[in-house]
Design a protein around this motif. Structure first.
Motif, PDB file in Angstrom:
ATOM      1  N   ALA A  63       0.835  -1.204   0.000  1.00  0.00           N
ATOM      2  CA  ALA A  63       0.000   0.000   0.000  1.00  0.00           C
ATOM      3  C   ALA A  63       0.870   1.255   0.000  1.00  0.00           C
ATOM      4  O   ALA A  63       0.611   2.203  -0.753  1.00  0.00           O
ATOM      5  CB  ALA A  63      -0.940  -0.001   1.208  1.00  0.00           C
ATOM      6  N   LEU A  64       1.894   1.257   0.825  1.00  0.00           N
ATOM      7  CA  LEU A  64       2.798   2.405   0.906  1.00  0.00           C
ATOM      8  C   LEU A  64       3.522   2.628  -0.423  1.00  0.00           C
ATOM      9  O   LEU A  64       3.618   3.767  -0.901  1.00  0.00           O
ATOM     10  CB  LEU A  64       3.800   2.179   2.035  1.00  0.00           C
ATOM     11  N   ALA A  65       3.986   1.553  -1.051  1.00  0.00           N
ATOM     12  CA  ALA A  65       4.678   1.666  -2.337  1.00  0.00           C
ATOM     13  C   ALA A  65       3.755   2.235  -3.416  1.00  0.00           C
ATOM     14  O   ALA A  65       4.166   3.077  -4.221  1.00  0.00           O
ATOM     15  CB  ALA A  65       5.225   0.304  -2.769  1.00  0.00           C
ATOM     16  N   LEU A  70       2.008   6.901  -6.724  1.00  0.00           N
ATOM     17  CA  LEU A  70       0.984   7.846  -7.152  1.00  0.00           C
ATOM     18  C   LEU A  70       1.345   9.295  -6.803  1.00  0.00           C
ATOM     19  O   LEU A  70       1.002  10.219  -7.533  1.00  0.00           O
ATOM     20  CB  LEU A  70      -0.366   7.500  -6.527  1.00  0.00           C
ATOM     21  N   TYR A  71       2.018   9.484  -5.676  1.00  0.00           N
ATOM     22  CA  TYR A  71       2.308  10.841  -5.190  1.00  0.00           C
ATOM     23  C   TYR A  71       3.807  11.129  -5.119  1.00  0.00           C
ATOM     24  O   TYR A  71       4.245  11.959  -4.332  1.00  0.00           O
ATOM     25  CB  TYR A  71       1.661  11.049  -3.818  1.00  0.00           C
ATOM     26  N   GLN A  78      11.749  10.280   0.163  1.00  0.00           N
ATOM     27  CA  GLN A  78      11.407   8.919  -0.248  1.00  0.00           C
ATOM     28  C   GLN A  78      11.777   7.907   0.832  1.00  0.00           C
ATOM     29  O   GLN A  78      11.088   6.929   1.025  1.00  0.00           O
ATOM     30  CB  GLN A  78      12.146   8.556  -1.545  1.00  0.00           C
ATOM     31  N   ASP A  79      12.892   8.147   1.510  1.00  0.00           N
ATOM     32  CA  ASP A  79      13.358   7.216   2.524  1.00  0.00           C
ATOM     33  C   ASP A  79      13.894   8.000   3.711  1.00  0.00           C
ATOM     34  O   ASP A  79      14.995   8.528   3.618  1.00  0.00           O
ATOM     35  CB  ASP A  79      14.434   6.305   1.946  1.00  0.00           C
ATOM     36  N   PRO A  80      13.136   8.182   4.746  1.00  0.00           N
ATOM     37  CA  PRO A  80      11.824   7.614   5.000  1.00  0.00           C
ATOM     38  C   PRO A  80      10.743   8.331   4.190  1.00  0.00           C
ATOM     39  O   PRO A  80      10.888   9.522   3.891  1.00  0.00           O
ATOM     40  CB  PRO A  80      11.617   7.837   6.499  1.00  0.00           C
ATOM     41  N   PRO A  81       9.671   7.643   3.855  1.00  0.00           N
ATOM     42  CA  PRO A  81       8.623   8.265   3.054  1.00  0.00           C
ATOM     43  C   PRO A  81       7.877   9.350   3.825  1.00  0.00           C
ATOM     44  O   PRO A  81       7.500   9.151   4.965  1.00  0.00           O
ATOM     45  CB  PRO A  81       7.685   7.112   2.708  1.00  0.00           C
ATOM     46  N   ASN A  82       7.703  10.489   3.171  1.00  0.00           N
ATOM     47  CA  ASN A  82       6.959  11.610   3.743  1.00  0.00           C
ATOM     48  C   ASN A  82       6.217  12.309   2.623  1.00  0.00           C
ATOM     49  O   ASN A  82       6.846  12.789   1.680  1.00  0.00           O
ATOM     50  CB  ASN A  82       7.915  12.592   4.413  1.00  0.00           C
ATOM     51  N   VAL A  83       4.893  12.348   2.714  1.00  0.00           N
ATOM     52  CA  VAL A  83       4.074  12.982   1.676  1.00  0.00           C
ATOM     53  C   VAL A  83       2.921  13.716   2.345  1.00  0.00           C
ATOM     54  O   VAL A  83       2.309  13.192   3.275  1.00  0.00           O
ATOM     55  CB  VAL A  83       3.480  11.939   0.687  1.00  0.00           C
ATOM     56  N   TYR A  84       2.641  14.904   1.859  1.00  0.00           N
ATOM     57  CA  TYR A  84       1.414  15.614   2.223  1.00  0.00           C
ATOM     58  C   TYR A  84       0.904  16.206   0.924  1.00  0.00           C
ATOM     59  O   TYR A  84       1.487  17.152   0.397  1.00  0.00           O
ATOM     60  CB  TYR A  84       1.686  16.702   3.257  1.00  0.00           C
ATOM     61  N   ALA A  85      -0.141  15.616   0.352  1.00  0.00           N
ATOM     62  CA  ALA A  85      -0.639  16.045  -0.958  1.00  0.00           C
ATOM     63  C   ALA A  85      -2.150  16.154  -0.935  1.00  0.00           C
ATOM     64  O   ALA A  85      -2.827  15.344  -0.303  1.00  0.00           O
ATOM     65  CB  ALA A  85      -0.206  15.044  -2.026  1.00  0.00           C
ATOM     66  N   ARG A  86      -2.663  17.141  -1.637  1.00  0.00           N
ATOM     67  CA  ARG A  86      -4.110  17.348  -1.732  1.00  0.00           C
ATOM     68  C   ARG A  86      -4.542  17.446  -3.187  1.00  0.00           C
ATOM     69  O   ARG A  86      -5.339  18.278  -3.548  1.00  0.00           O
ATOM     70  CB  ARG A  86      -4.520  18.631  -0.984  1.00  0.00           C
ATOM     71  N   ASN A  87      -4.008  16.587  -4.026  1.00  0.00           N
ATOM     72  CA  ASN A  87      -4.475  16.551  -5.405  1.00  0.00           C
ATOM     73  C   ASN A  87      -5.140  15.203  -5.666  1.00  0.00           C
ATOM     74  O   ASN A  87      -4.655  14.171  -5.255  1.00  0.00           O
ATOM     75  CB  ASN A  87      -3.338  16.829  -6.389  1.00  0.00           C
ATOM     76  N   PRO A  88      -6.297  15.237  -6.315  1.00  0.00           N
ATOM     77  CA  PRO A  88      -7.079  14.017  -6.494  1.00  0.00           C
ATOM     78  C   PRO A  88      -6.509  13.083  -7.555  1.00  0.00           C
ATOM     79  O   PRO A  88      -5.966  13.524  -8.565  1.00  0.00           O
ATOM     80  CB  PRO A  88      -8.455  14.538  -6.912  1.00  0.00           C
ATOM     81  N   ILE A  89      -6.657  11.801  -7.273  1.00  0.00           N
ATOM     82  CA  ILE A  89      -6.256  10.761  -8.225  1.00  0.00           C
ATOM     83  C   ILE A  89      -7.390   9.748  -8.286  1.00  0.00           C
ATOM     84  O   ILE A  89      -7.806   9.197  -7.263  1.00  0.00           O
ATOM     85  CB  ILE A  89      -4.939  10.086  -7.812  1.00  0.00           C
ATOM     86  N   ARG A  90      -7.895   9.523  -9.497  1.00  0.00           N
ATOM     87  CA  ARG A  90      -8.978   8.559  -9.701  1.00  0.00           C
ATOM     88  C   ARG A  90      -8.372   7.161  -9.833  1.00  0.00           C
ATOM     89  O   ARG A  90      -7.447   6.940 -10.600  1.00  0.00           O
ATOM     90  CB  ARG A  90      -9.767   8.906 -10.962  1.00  0.00           C
ATOM     91  N   ILE A 102       1.411  10.798   4.397  1.00  0.00           N
ATOM     92  CA  ILE A 102       2.272   9.717   4.858  1.00  0.00           C
ATOM     93  C   ILE A 102       3.276  10.405   5.773  1.00  0.00           C
ATOM     94  O   ILE A 102       4.104  11.187   5.315  1.00  0.00           O
ATOM     95  CB  ILE A 102       2.978   8.999   3.690  1.00  0.00           C
ATOM     96  N   ASP A 103       3.146  10.154   7.056  1.00  0.00           N
ATOM     97  CA  ASP A 103       3.911  10.890   8.045  1.00  0.00           C
ATOM     98  C   ASP A 103       4.889   9.963   8.746  1.00  0.00           C
ATOM     99  O   ASP A 103       4.487   8.999   9.388  1.00  0.00           O
ATOM    100  CB  ASP A 103       2.945  11.507   9.058  1.00  0.00           C
ATOM    101  N   ASN A 104       6.151  10.256   8.629  1.00  0.00           N
ATOM    102  CA  ASN A 104       7.181   9.451   9.244  1.00  0.00           C
ATOM    103  C   ASN A 104       7.975  10.270  10.260  1.00  0.00           C
ATOM    104  O   ASN A 104       9.053   9.891  10.661  1.00  0.00           O
ATOM    105  CB  ASN A 104       8.116   8.904   8.161  1.00  0.00           C
ATOM    106  N   GLN A 105       7.430  11.404  10.673  1.00  0.00           N
ATOM    107  CA  GLN A 105       8.166  12.303  11.550  1.00  0.00           C
ATOM    108  C   GLN A 105       8.250  11.776  12.982  1.00  0.00           C
ATOM    109  O   GLN A 105       9.266  11.942  13.641  1.00  0.00           O
ATOM    110  CB  GLN A 105       7.504  13.674  11.546  1.00  0.00           C
ATOM    111  N   TYR A 106       7.180  11.163  13.472  1.00  0.00           N
ATOM    112  CA  TYR A 106       7.125  10.791  14.876  1.00  0.00           C
ATOM    113  C   TYR A 106       7.270   9.302  15.143  1.00  0.00           C
ATOM    114  O   TYR A 106       7.485   8.892  16.267  1.00  0.00           O
ATOM    115  CB  TYR A 106       5.795  11.262  15.487  1.00  0.00           C
ATOM    116  N   TRP A 107       7.126   8.487  14.116  1.00  0.00           N
ATOM    117  CA  TRP A 107       7.137   7.045  14.288  1.00  0.00           C
ATOM    118  C   TRP A 107       8.271   6.432  13.483  1.00  0.00           C
ATOM    119  O   TRP A 107       8.754   7.014  12.525  1.00  0.00           O
ATOM    120  CB  TRP A 107       5.807   6.450  13.816  1.00  0.00           C
TER     121      TRP A 107
END
Length: 187
Positions: A63-65, A70-71, A78-90, A102-107
């Motif tokens: 799922a993460l991959a 997609l984003y 990318q490593d560690p993965p971090n994404v904050y996006a608000r664009n739609p994908i069908r 996808i938040d990798n800041q605290y965990w």
């Protein structure tokens, strides 16, 4: 009048017409960031994210991959993965991811939140069935719309949150790996 003069006059008329028409054309063009105009970008279905999230570490990684694929352009790392996006994908089933975090800041392993667009409605009953979650009967909960249901399986936790505007629809799909820990020094 010579042909050069007629040609020049026609070019001037064309230039004026283009100048007048371009702003009108631009202002009526649909915004590409709205869910109804999202372009298909994946053979993945919304049910896949729900199913993968509970399959354990390998499903989580799958799922993460897919989300990172997609984003990729919106990833701050990318490593560690971090994404904050608000664009739609069908997706292939026509449901639309409105955004992802996808938040990798605290965990030590990323926490994933997928915001689901309201149109078309991704049914809460469908998502719960895929996850093997029994939904409480309608009206049995005294809480307000926006309630969440969760499942824990294979060291994973999946949370489905209903839409506040239409409780029959999923608004958010969140999942995390339960065998993870907070980073040192983070409260």
């Amino acid at each position: 009048m010579s042909s050069a003069g007629v040609f020049g006059k026609d070019l001037a008329t064309l230039a004026v017409a283009m100048a007048l028409l371009m702003p009108a054309a631009c202002s009526t063009a649909p915004a590409r960031s709205t869910p109804e105009h999202a372009t298909p970008a994946s053979a993945t279905r919304m049910d896949d994210f729900v199913r993968w999230a509970l399959q354990g570490p390998s499903g989580y990684d799958q799922a993460l991959a897919e989300l990172m694929r997609l984003y990729r352009a919106q990833a701050t790392s990318q490593d560690p993965p971090n994404v904050y996006a608000r664009n739609p994908i069908r997706l292939a089933d026509h449901f639309v991811i409105a955004g992802v975090q996808i938040d990798n800041q605290y965990w030590y392993r990323p926490v994933v939140a997928i915001t689901v667009a309201g149109q078309p409605c991704y049914p809460m009953a469908q998502a719960a069935a895929v996850a093997g979650i029994e939904l409480p009967p309608p009206g049995s909960d005294t809480g307000s719309p926006g309630r969440s249901v969760s499942a824990r399986r294979n060291d994973m936790e999946l949370t489905l949150t209903e839409s506040r505007s239409d409780p029959r629809c999923v608004e958010d799909i969140g999942f995390l790996h339960l065998k993870t820990e907070r980073r040192a020094g983070v409260k």
